[in-house]
Design a protein around this motif. Sequence first.
Motif, PDB file in Angstrom:
ATOM      1  N   VAL A 248      -8.207  -1.398  -3.651  1.00  0.00           N
ATOM      2  CA  VAL A 248      -7.110  -2.356  -3.593  1.00  0.00           C
ATOM      3  C   VAL A 248      -7.566  -3.681  -2.982  1.00  0.00           C
ATOM      4  O   VAL A 248      -7.201  -4.769  -3.454  1.00  0.00           O
ATOM      5  CB  VAL A 248      -5.934  -1.765  -2.784  1.00  0.00           C
ATOM      6  CG1 VAL A 248      -4.861  -2.821  -2.556  1.00  0.00           C
ATOM      7  CG2 VAL A 248      -5.336  -0.559  -3.502  1.00  0.00           C
TER       8      VAL A 248
ATOM      9  N   ILE B 278       0.843  -1.191   0.000  1.00  0.00           N
ATOM     10  CA  ILE B 278       0.000   0.000   0.000  1.00  0.00           C
ATOM     11  C   ILE B 278       0.879   1.242   0.000  1.00  0.00           C
ATOM     12  O   ILE B 278       1.857   1.332   0.754  1.00  0.00           O
ATOM     13  CB  ILE B 278      -0.929   0.015   1.222  1.00  0.00           C
ATOM     14  CG1 ILE B 278      -1.810  -1.240   1.242  1.00  0.00           C
ATOM     15  CG2 ILE B 278      -1.793   1.266   1.231  1.00  0.00           C
ATOM     16  CD1 ILE B 278      -2.711  -1.402   0.056  1.00  0.00           C
ATOM     17  N   ALA B 279       0.519   2.202  -0.842  1.00  0.00           N
ATOM     18  CA  ALA B 279       1.262   3.465  -0.935  1.00  0.00           C
ATOM     19  C   ALA B 279       0.335   4.623  -0.629  1.00  0.00           C
ATOM     20  O   ALA B 279      -0.900   4.495  -0.671  1.00  0.00           O
ATOM     21  CB  ALA B 279       1.862   3.620  -2.342  1.00  0.00           C
TER      22      ALA B 279
ATOM     23  N   LYS C 213      -0.765   4.087   5.903  1.00  0.00           N
ATOM     24  CA  LYS C 213       0.041   4.270   4.696  1.00  0.00           C
ATOM     25  C   LYS C 213      -0.794   4.879   3.581  1.00  0.00           C
ATOM     26  O   LYS C 213      -0.354   5.813   2.899  1.00  0.00           O
ATOM     27  CB  LYS C 213       0.637   2.932   4.252  1.00  0.00           C
ATOM     28  CG  LYS C 213       1.783   2.435   5.123  1.00  0.00           C
ATOM     29  CD  LYS C 213       2.311   1.095   4.611  1.00  0.00           C
ATOM     30  CE  LYS C 213       3.511   0.620   5.423  1.00  0.00           C
ATOM     31  NZ  LYS C 213       4.011  -0.696   4.953  1.00  0.00           N
ATOM     32  N   ALA C 214      -1.998   4.366   3.374  1.00  0.00           N
ATOM     33  CA  ALA C 214      -2.868   4.906   2.329  1.00  0.00           C
ATOM     34  C   ALA C 214      -3.217   6.358   2.601  1.00  0.00           C
ATOM     35  O   ALA C 214      -3.407   7.152   1.662  1.00  0.00           O
ATOM     36  CB  ALA C 214      -4.136   4.064   2.224  1.00  0.00           C
ATOM     37  N   GLU C 215      -3.281   6.729   3.879  1.00  0.00           N
ATOM     38  CA  GLU C 215      -3.667   8.087   4.258  1.00  0.00           C
ATOM     39  C   GLU C 215      -2.467   9.021   4.420  1.00  0.00           C
ATOM     40  O   GLU C 215      -2.596  10.099   4.989  1.00  0.00           O
ATOM     41  CB  GLU C 215      -4.496   8.037   5.535  1.00  0.00           C
ATOM     42  CG  GLU C 215      -5.829   7.317   5.332  1.00  0.00           C
ATOM     43  CD  GLU C 215      -6.662   7.191   6.593  1.00  0.00           C
ATOM     44  OE1 GLU C 215      -6.177   7.586   7.684  1.00  0.00           O
ATOM     45  OE2 GLU C 215      -7.797   6.685   6.490  1.00  0.00           O
ATOM     46  N   ARG C 216      -1.319   8.585   3.912  1.00  0.00           N
ATOM     47  CA  ARG C 216      -0.110   9.416   3.890  1.00  0.00           C
ATOM     48  C   ARG C 216       0.299   9.880   5.289  1.00  0.00           C
ATOM     49  O   ARG C 216       0.611  11.050   5.514  1.00  0.00           O
ATOM     50  CB  ARG C 216      -0.319  10.638   2.981  1.00  0.00           C
ATOM     51  CG  ARG C 216      -0.578  10.307   1.514  1.00  0.00           C
ATOM     52  CD  ARG C 216      -0.572  11.589   0.676  1.00  0.00           C
ATOM     53  NE  ARG C 216      -0.651  11.303  -0.741  1.00  0.00           N
ATOM     54  CZ  ARG C 216      -1.780  11.329  -1.451  1.00  0.00           C
ATOM     55  NH1 ARG C 216      -2.926  11.625  -0.850  1.00  0.00           N
ATOM     56  NH2 ARG C 216      -1.786  11.081  -2.747  1.00  0.00           N
TER      57      ARG C 216
ATOM     58  N   GLY D  11      -2.031   7.594  -0.775  1.00  0.00           N
ATOM     59  CA  GLY D  11      -3.019   7.984  -1.757  1.00  0.00           C
ATOM     60  C   GLY D  11      -3.806   6.840  -2.347  1.00  0.00           C
ATOM     61  O   GLY D  11      -4.764   7.069  -3.092  1.00  0.00           O
ATOM     62  N   ASP D  12      -3.428   5.598  -2.055  1.00  0.00           N
ATOM     63  CA  ASP D  12      -4.178   4.453  -2.580  1.00  0.00           C
ATOM     64  C   ASP D  12      -5.613   4.464  -2.042  1.00  0.00           C
ATOM     65  O   ASP D  12      -5.860   4.826  -0.879  1.00  0.00           O
ATOM     66  CB  ASP D  12      -3.514   3.133  -2.171  1.00  0.00           C
ATOM     67  CG  ASP D  12      -2.303   2.786  -3.025  1.00  0.00           C
ATOM     68  OD1 ASP D  12      -2.082   3.465  -4.041  1.00  0.00           O
ATOM     69  OD2 ASP D  12      -1.578   1.850  -2.654  1.00  0.00           O
ATOM     70  N   ASP D  13      -6.550   4.058  -2.887  1.00  0.00           N
ATOM     71  CA  ASP D  13      -7.923   3.819  -2.463  1.00  0.00           C
ATOM     72  C   ASP D  13      -7.965   2.411  -1.877  1.00  0.00           C
ATOM     73  O   ASP D  13      -7.923   1.420  -2.601  1.00  0.00           O
ATOM     74  CB  ASP D  13      -8.864   3.943  -3.664  1.00  0.00           C
ATOM     75  CG  ASP D  13     -10.330   3.749  -3.295  1.00  0.00           C
ATOM     76  OD1 ASP D  13     -10.616   3.034  -2.317  1.00  0.00           O
ATOM     77  OD2 ASP D  13     -11.190   4.308  -3.999  1.00  0.00           O
ATOM     78  N   LEU D  14      -8.028   2.331  -0.567  1.00  0.00           N
ATOM     79  CA  LEU D  14      -7.877   1.039   0.103  1.00  0.00           C
ATOM     80  C   LEU D  14      -8.997   0.074  -0.283  1.00  0.00           C
ATOM     81  O   LEU D  14      -8.761  -1.124  -0.477  1.00  0.00           O
ATOM     82  CB  LEU D  14      -7.843   1.236   1.622  1.00  0.00           C
ATOM     83  CG  LEU D  14      -7.241   0.106   2.457  1.00  0.00           C
ATOM     84  CD1 LEU D  14      -5.840  -0.236   1.992  1.00  0.00           C
ATOM     85  CD2 LEU D  14      -7.238   0.478   3.934  1.00  0.00           C
TER      86      LEU D  14
END
Length: 250
Positions: free
Chosen positions: A22, A13-14, A54-57, A16-19
């Motif tokens: 994914v 997961i990076a 992680k997705a939320e930076r 900005g990903d839409d969890l």
Amino acid sequence: MLLAQAPDGVPMIAGGDDLAAVLAPVLGALTWPDGSTGLADGDVVVVASKVVAKAERRLVPARDDAERDAAIAAQTVRVVAERDRPDGGVLRIVETPQGLVMAAAGVDTSDVPPGTALLLPEDPDASARRLRRGLHARLGARPGVLVTDTAGRPWRRGVADLAIGAAGVVLLLDMRGEKDAYGRALQSSIIATADEIAAAAELVKGKVAGRPVAVVRGMGHLVTTEDGEGARSLVRPPEEDLFRRAVTED
């Protein structure tokens, strides 16, 4: 029957990903002993806070101890207790902005790029609600969702997962007033159902297995149509907290 499984195949997961986007293909491909596939109404999706963060930076610089300490300080509402570590550092148990009491404010330097640290999700309940909506839109089922993190427990060795964010799950099961086997009314039994589901899911996820998400099936009686008030409501208010004040060791 209670079933729990943690699928392989969740990608890294990076920020900005839409969890939900994914996870939906991975969860949709689950197979169950009865031959069914995917998610069903009444399932509980349990996701580690690390992938949510992680997705939320929520990565911050932590190139040295000073930067890590600054990150912890920024996430500290109050220091509950502290102790010198053998390596010369200080272990701090603190209250976070989310109302949690955790070592180092939940700031995590494992499984993140060197020189960084990961903060907890800013609003885990909002994260759970958002993931629930996204999975429902993609898969049709309306599961309950728990966002979990690992914490130590007073007077007990070892750590266990607990729910820090929730949507659509009964958080507490109040047994007070029910009768025991001898006909006596229970006086104080309130079961932490969300935390127990979180701990059960951790047994199949594992810390180093690369499986940050699990689905628990068989607890449909605890899954609700409405999102509910969220895991923040599990935090004991100060006036009820007999252990709010801890000690600082010299």
